[in-house]
Scaffold this motif. Structure first.
Motif, PDB file in Angstrom:
ATOM      1  N   ILE A 157      36.942  19.392 -16.834  1.00 49.49           N
ATOM      2  CA  ILE A 157      36.408  20.423 -16.157  1.00 49.49           C
ATOM      3  C   ILE A 157      37.387  19.781 -14.530  1.00 49.49           C
ATOM      4  CG2 ILE A 157      34.179  19.566 -15.115  1.00 49.49           C
ATOM      5  CD1 ILE A 157      33.112  18.641 -17.758  1.00 49.49           C
ATOM      6  N   GLU A 158      37.223  21.126 -13.990  1.00 54.70           N
ATOM      7  CA  GLU A 158      38.232  20.746 -12.478  1.00 54.70           C
ATOM      8  C   GLU A 158      37.251  20.708 -11.386  1.00 54.70           C
ATOM      9  OE1 GLU A 158      40.050  23.875 -11.684  1.00 54.70           O
ATOM     10  OE2 GLU A 158      40.206  23.734  -9.262  1.00 54.70           O
ATOM     11  N   THR A 159      38.054  19.638 -10.777  1.00 55.28           N
ATOM     12  CA  THR A 159      36.710  19.135  -9.533  1.00 55.28           C
ATOM     13  C   THR A 159      35.959  19.906  -8.886  1.00 55.28           C
ATOM     14  OG1 THR A 159      37.495  17.173  -9.188  1.00 55.28           O
ATOM     15  CG2 THR A 159      36.009  16.899 -10.814  1.00 55.28           C
ATOM     16  N   HIS A 160      37.357  20.880  -7.877  1.00 52.59           N
ATOM     17  CA  HIS A 160      36.511  21.928  -6.424  1.00 52.59           C
ATOM     18  C   HIS A 160      36.987  21.078  -5.474  1.00 52.59           C
ATOM     19  CE1 HIS A 160      36.605  25.336  -9.677  1.00 52.59           C
ATOM     20  NE2 HIS A 160      36.013  24.438 -10.272  1.00 52.59           N
ATOM     21  N   ALA A 161      37.213  19.412  -5.341  1.00 53.54           N
ATOM     22  CA  ALA A 161      37.640  19.335  -4.121  1.00 53.54           C
ATOM     23  C   ALA A 161      38.443  19.729  -3.211  1.00 53.54           C
ATOM     24  CB  ALA A 161      37.294  17.774  -4.010  1.00 53.54           C
ATOM     25  N   GLY A 162      39.563  20.140  -3.263  1.00 54.91           N
ATOM     26  CA  GLY A 162      40.505  20.477  -2.860  1.00 54.91           C
ATOM     27  C   GLY A 162      41.416  19.425  -2.602  1.00 54.91           C
ATOM     28  N   MET A 163      42.508  19.485  -1.694  1.00 54.04           N
ATOM     29  CA  MET A 163      43.419  18.375  -1.961  1.00 54.04           C
ATOM     30  C   MET A 163      42.967  17.671  -0.854  1.00 54.04           C
ATOM     31  SD  MET A 163      47.111  17.735  -1.356  1.00 54.04           S
ATOM     32  CE  MET A 163      48.093  18.200   0.257  1.00 54.04           C
ATOM     33  N   GLU A 164      42.781  15.717  -1.446  1.00 50.54           N
ATOM     34  CA  GLU A 164      42.372  14.964  -0.720  1.00 50.54           C
ATOM     35  C   GLU A 164      43.813  14.115  -0.553  1.00 50.54           C
ATOM     36  OE1 GLU A 164      38.911  12.511  -1.501  1.00 50.54           O
ATOM     37  OE2 GLU A 164      39.924  11.477  -2.779  1.00 50.54           O
ATOM     38  N   ILE A 165      43.930  13.686   1.505  1.00 50.95           N
ATOM     39  CA  ILE A 165      45.197  13.275   1.927  1.00 50.95           C
ATOM     40  C   ILE A 165      44.733  11.601   1.990  1.00 50.95           C
ATOM     41  CG2 ILE A 165      46.542  13.031   3.831  1.00 50.95           C
ATOM     42  CD1 ILE A 165      46.190  16.490   3.976  1.00 50.95           C
ATOM     43  N   GLY A 166      42.912  11.009   2.289  1.00 50.65           N
ATOM     44  CA  GLY A 166      43.226   9.998   3.075  1.00 50.65           C
ATOM     45  C   GLY A 166      43.205   9.438   1.163  1.00 50.65           C
ATOM     46  N   VAL A 167      43.454   8.079   1.553  1.00 51.19           N
ATOM     47  CA  VAL A 167      43.968   7.081   0.087  1.00 51.19           C
ATOM     48  C   VAL A 167      42.315   7.092  -0.147  1.00 51.19           C
ATOM     49  CG1 VAL A 167      44.602   4.932  -0.483  1.00 51.19           C
ATOM     50  CG2 VAL A 167      46.101   6.470   1.327  1.00 51.19           C
ATOM     51  N   ALA A 168      41.719   6.394   0.366  1.00 45.77           N
ATOM     52  CA  ALA A 168      40.156   6.681   0.269  1.00 45.77           C
ATOM     53  C   ALA A 168      39.560   7.727  -0.436  1.00 45.77           C
ATOM     54  CB  ALA A 168      39.620   6.074   0.945  1.00 45.77           C
ATOM     55  N   THR A 170      37.114   9.867  -1.190  1.00 48.66           N
ATOM     56  CA  THR A 170      35.067  10.144  -0.331  1.00 48.66           C
ATOM     57  C   THR A 170      34.622  11.373  -1.510  1.00 48.66           C
ATOM     58  OG1 THR A 170      36.464  11.299   2.112  1.00 48.66           O
ATOM     59  CG2 THR A 170      35.694   8.924   1.660  1.00 48.66           C
ATOM     60  N   LYS A 171      35.711  12.743  -0.646  1.00 49.74           N
ATOM     61  CA  LYS A 171      35.313  13.974  -1.586  1.00 49.74           C
ATOM     62  C   LYS A 171      35.423  13.955  -2.600  1.00 49.74           C
ATOM     63  CE  LYS A 171      39.313  16.794  -0.252  1.00 49.74           C
ATOM     64  NZ  LYS A 171      39.399  18.576   0.394  1.00 49.74           N
ATOM     65  N   THR A 172      36.207  13.442  -3.227  1.00 51.90           N
ATOM     66  CA  THR A 172      36.864  13.632  -4.590  1.00 51.90           C
ATOM     67  C   THR A 172      35.582  13.070  -5.664  1.00 51.90           C
ATOM     68  OG1 THR A 172      38.578  12.392  -4.779  1.00 51.90           O
ATOM     69  CG2 THR A 172      39.380  14.397  -4.402  1.00 51.90           C
ATOM     70  N   PHE A 173      34.877  11.997  -4.861  1.00 52.08           N
ATOM     71  CA  PHE A 173      33.810  10.872  -5.729  1.00 52.08           C
ATOM     72  C   PHE A 173      33.159  12.054  -5.551  1.00 52.08           C
ATOM     73  CE2 PHE A 173      30.787   8.376  -5.250  1.00 52.08           C
ATOM     74  CZ  PHE A 173      30.531   7.569  -6.877  1.00 52.08           C
ATOM     75  N   VAL A 174      32.550  12.498  -4.786  1.00 50.89           N
ATOM     76  CA  VAL A 174      31.153  13.264  -4.859  1.00 50.89           C
ATOM     77  C   VAL A 174      31.803  14.596  -5.897  1.00 50.89           C
ATOM     78  CG1 VAL A 174      30.016  14.628  -2.892  1.00 50.89           C
ATOM     79  CG2 VAL A 174      30.243  12.931  -2.480  1.00 50.89           C
ATOM     80  N   SER A 175      33.212  15.197  -5.308  1.00 49.36           N
ATOM     81  CA  SER A 175      32.821  15.967  -6.413  1.00 49.36           C
ATOM     82  C   SER A 175      33.025  15.922  -8.136  1.00 49.36           C
ATOM     83  CB  SER A 175      34.242  16.635  -6.790  1.00 49.36           C
ATOM     84  OG  SER A 175      35.793  16.194  -6.689  1.00 49.36           O
ATOM     85  N   GLN A 176      33.143  14.117  -8.042  1.00 44.55           N
ATOM     86  CA  GLN A 176      33.251  13.836  -9.695  1.00 44.55           C
ATOM     87  C   GLN A 176      31.654  13.511  -9.860  1.00 44.55           C
ATOM     88  OE1 GLN A 176      35.537  10.822  -8.833  1.00 44.55           O
ATOM     89  NE2 GLN A 176      37.292  10.969  -9.426  1.00 44.55           N
ATOM     90  N   LEU A 177      31.120  13.140  -9.213  1.00 48.45           N
ATOM     91  CA  LEU A 177      29.596  12.743  -9.424  1.00 48.45           C
ATOM     92  C   LEU A 177      29.287  14.273  -9.980  1.00 48.45           C
ATOM     93  CD1 LEU A 177      28.282  10.846  -6.524  1.00 48.45           C
ATOM     94  CD2 LEU A 177      29.668  10.398  -9.020  1.00 48.45           C
ATOM     95  N   MET A 178      29.453  15.466  -8.814  1.00 49.12           N
ATOM     96  CA  MET A 178      29.001  16.337  -9.548  1.00 49.12           C
ATOM     97  C   MET A 178      29.803  17.617 -11.029  1.00 49.12           C
ATOM     98  SD  MET A 178      26.576  17.900  -6.522  1.00 49.12           S
ATOM     99  CE  MET A 178      26.349  19.152  -8.633  1.00 49.12           C
ATOM    100  N   ALA A 179      29.973  17.074 -11.125  1.00 51.78           N
ATOM    101  CA  ALA A 179      30.866  17.758 -12.784  1.00 51.78           C
ATOM    102  C   ALA A 179      30.468  16.376 -13.431  1.00 51.78           C
ATOM    103  CB  ALA A 179      32.255  16.776 -12.730  1.00 51.78           C
ATOM    104  N   PHE A 180      29.458  15.243 -13.281  1.00 47.54           N
ATOM    105  CA  PHE A 180      28.905  14.864 -14.647  1.00 47.54           C
ATOM    106  C   PHE A 180      27.015  15.349 -14.886  1.00 47.54           C
ATOM    107  CE2 PHE A 180      32.571  10.895 -14.821  1.00 47.54           C
ATOM    108  CZ  PHE A 180      32.235  10.570 -15.694  1.00 47.54           C
ATOM    109  N   TYR A 181      26.840  15.252 -13.055  1.00 47.67           N
ATOM    110  CA  TYR A 181      25.133  15.882 -13.585  1.00 47.67           C
ATOM    111  C   TYR A 181      25.636  17.005 -14.375  1.00 47.67           C
ATOM    112  CZ  TYR A 181      23.291  13.387  -9.677  1.00 47.67           C
ATOM    113  OH  TYR A 181      23.294  12.006  -8.549  1.00 47.67           O
TER     114      TYR A 181
END
Ligand code: F6R
Length: 378
Positions: A157-168, A170-181
């Protein structure tokens, strides 16, 4: 490249409404109607992964592990599937005894985390040649389907957050939540563990999230930036949550640790009295997530216990809630959505809090010390 933002992390926090929109567009059938005889969810998961499913086990590290904990709540409460969540680094050396008809999900935004890949490879290997009910069924959740994870698992399941540069994360977490919903709703629909009305209600709620995140960003950022002035000397923070917001308390604490180097702990609020409450005094602020639902009153009363130890109480609460206003010293209000949908909103002020505390301390928010974006060693 930072488009006017001081750091990539802040830019990425602001990209989250768009990320949730992208996930909705990718995962939901646009013209679905309850009378239709198909799932509203479009994850293209082959029946072979879902058939006769009895268990789910999820392997991940760090923030992805937190997303997995929210996933467990959703898979159990919506789809009625017992779900185990394991740190990949632990599972490798002490795997759960084999369970039958089990879907194994690897969650890794980079798709390159060594422990997660190794744990998945091990799971594949140990199920080889076993009777059919033990056969491995692998699914990945990743922001990078072209990564090493993509070579290891047949389905992502691809999460569609786009490239995340900050080490922390953030947006990839929210996109993973969307995948789980969406995964949990898809399973709930197919297993008929959810009514049509309830399903509709959640779908409507999901579609409102992007505008609600925008509202939080617009209404909170200045206030949170101001609030951080009071924490110039703070050395410890406690984050509390219960139920589906317990993993968000863990995530709030992890974000703060990673980028501000402040000691922070996340706890399920009901566990405070079993030890951690001994840490509390006027020097230790407590951030509690209290959203309407079956643990709302419980969290408020756990927060009161912290207040009695002189802790400064910061509440992530529903907007315009008089009871919350009375309980907390400071409010980080989010739109009053139902508890089940709230993690995607409650995490936003915690990301902003961590960001502004770190930025105010003049730290390298995007490249915190000792950390790398992908952990490709064991
Ligand atoms: C937290 C963070 C790390 C990662 C962890 C797993 O902000 O960035 O905790 O979440 O290293 O990374 P992935 O998801 O790439 O497997």
């Amino acid at each position: 490249e930072k488009q006017g933002f001081k750091h990539f992390m802040l830019k990425e926090i602001y990209e989250q409404p768009g990320v949730v929109r992208a996930c909705l567009e990718a995962y939901l059938h646009p013209d679905w109607h309850p009378d239709k005889d198909t799932s509203p969810i479009n994850l293209a998961i082959p029946a072979s992964l879902y058939d006769d499913l009895e268990h789910v086990q999820i392997l991940a590290c760090g923030t992805s592990w937190h997303a997995a904990l929210v996933g467990k709540y959703l898979l159990e409460q919506l789809a009625g599937i017992p779900t185990m969540v394991q740190y990949a680094s632990e599972f490798r050396y002490a795997p759960t005894p084999l369970t039958v008809n089990t879907l194994t999900i690897g969650v890794t935004q980079s798709g390159e985390t060594a422990d997660t890949l190794a744990a998945l490879a091990m799971e594949k290997k140990r199920r080889e040649g076993k009777p059919s009910q033990f056969q491995v069924r692998l699914l990945g959740i990743s922001n990078r389907p072209e990564s090493s994870l993509g070579h290891l698992v047949p389905q992502i399941i691809e999460t569609h957050a786009g490239m995340e540069i900050g080490v922390a994360a953030t947006k990839t977490f929210v996109s993973q939540l969307m995948a789980f919903y969406c995964l949990a709703l898809d399973l709930a629909y197919r297993r008929q563990t959810i009514s049509a009305t309830r399903l509709e209600e959640i779908l409507v709620g999901l579609r409102q999230l992007p505008a609600q995140i925008e509202l939080i960003l617009e209404s909170q950022e200045r206030y949170i930036e101001q609030l951080t002035h009071d924490f110039a000397e703070t050395k410890d923070f406690i984050f509390l949550g219960r139920g589906i917001n317990f993993p968000i308390a863990l995530e709030g604490a992890l974000k703060l640790k990673e980028i501000s180097y402040i000691h922070a702990e996340g706890y399920p609020a009901g566990e405070m009295k079993h030890g951690p409450i001994a840490l509390l005094d006027a020097k230790v602020p407590v951030v509690a997530i209290a959203m309407p639902g079956n643990v709302y009153e419980k969290v408020l009363s756990n927060a009161q216990e912290a207040k009695a130890r002189d802790s400064r109480l910061i509440g992530v609460t529903p907007m315009n809630d008089p009871e919350a206003a009375e309980t907390f010293d400071d409010l980080l209000p989010v739109p009053a959505v139902e508890e089940l949908l709230s993690p995607i909103l409650t995490v936003i002020p915690l990301q902003l809090l961590a960001y502004h505390i770190a930025a105010r301390r003049g730290l390298d928010v995007d490249q915190p010390r000792n950390l790398a974006k992908s952990v490709t060693v064991e």
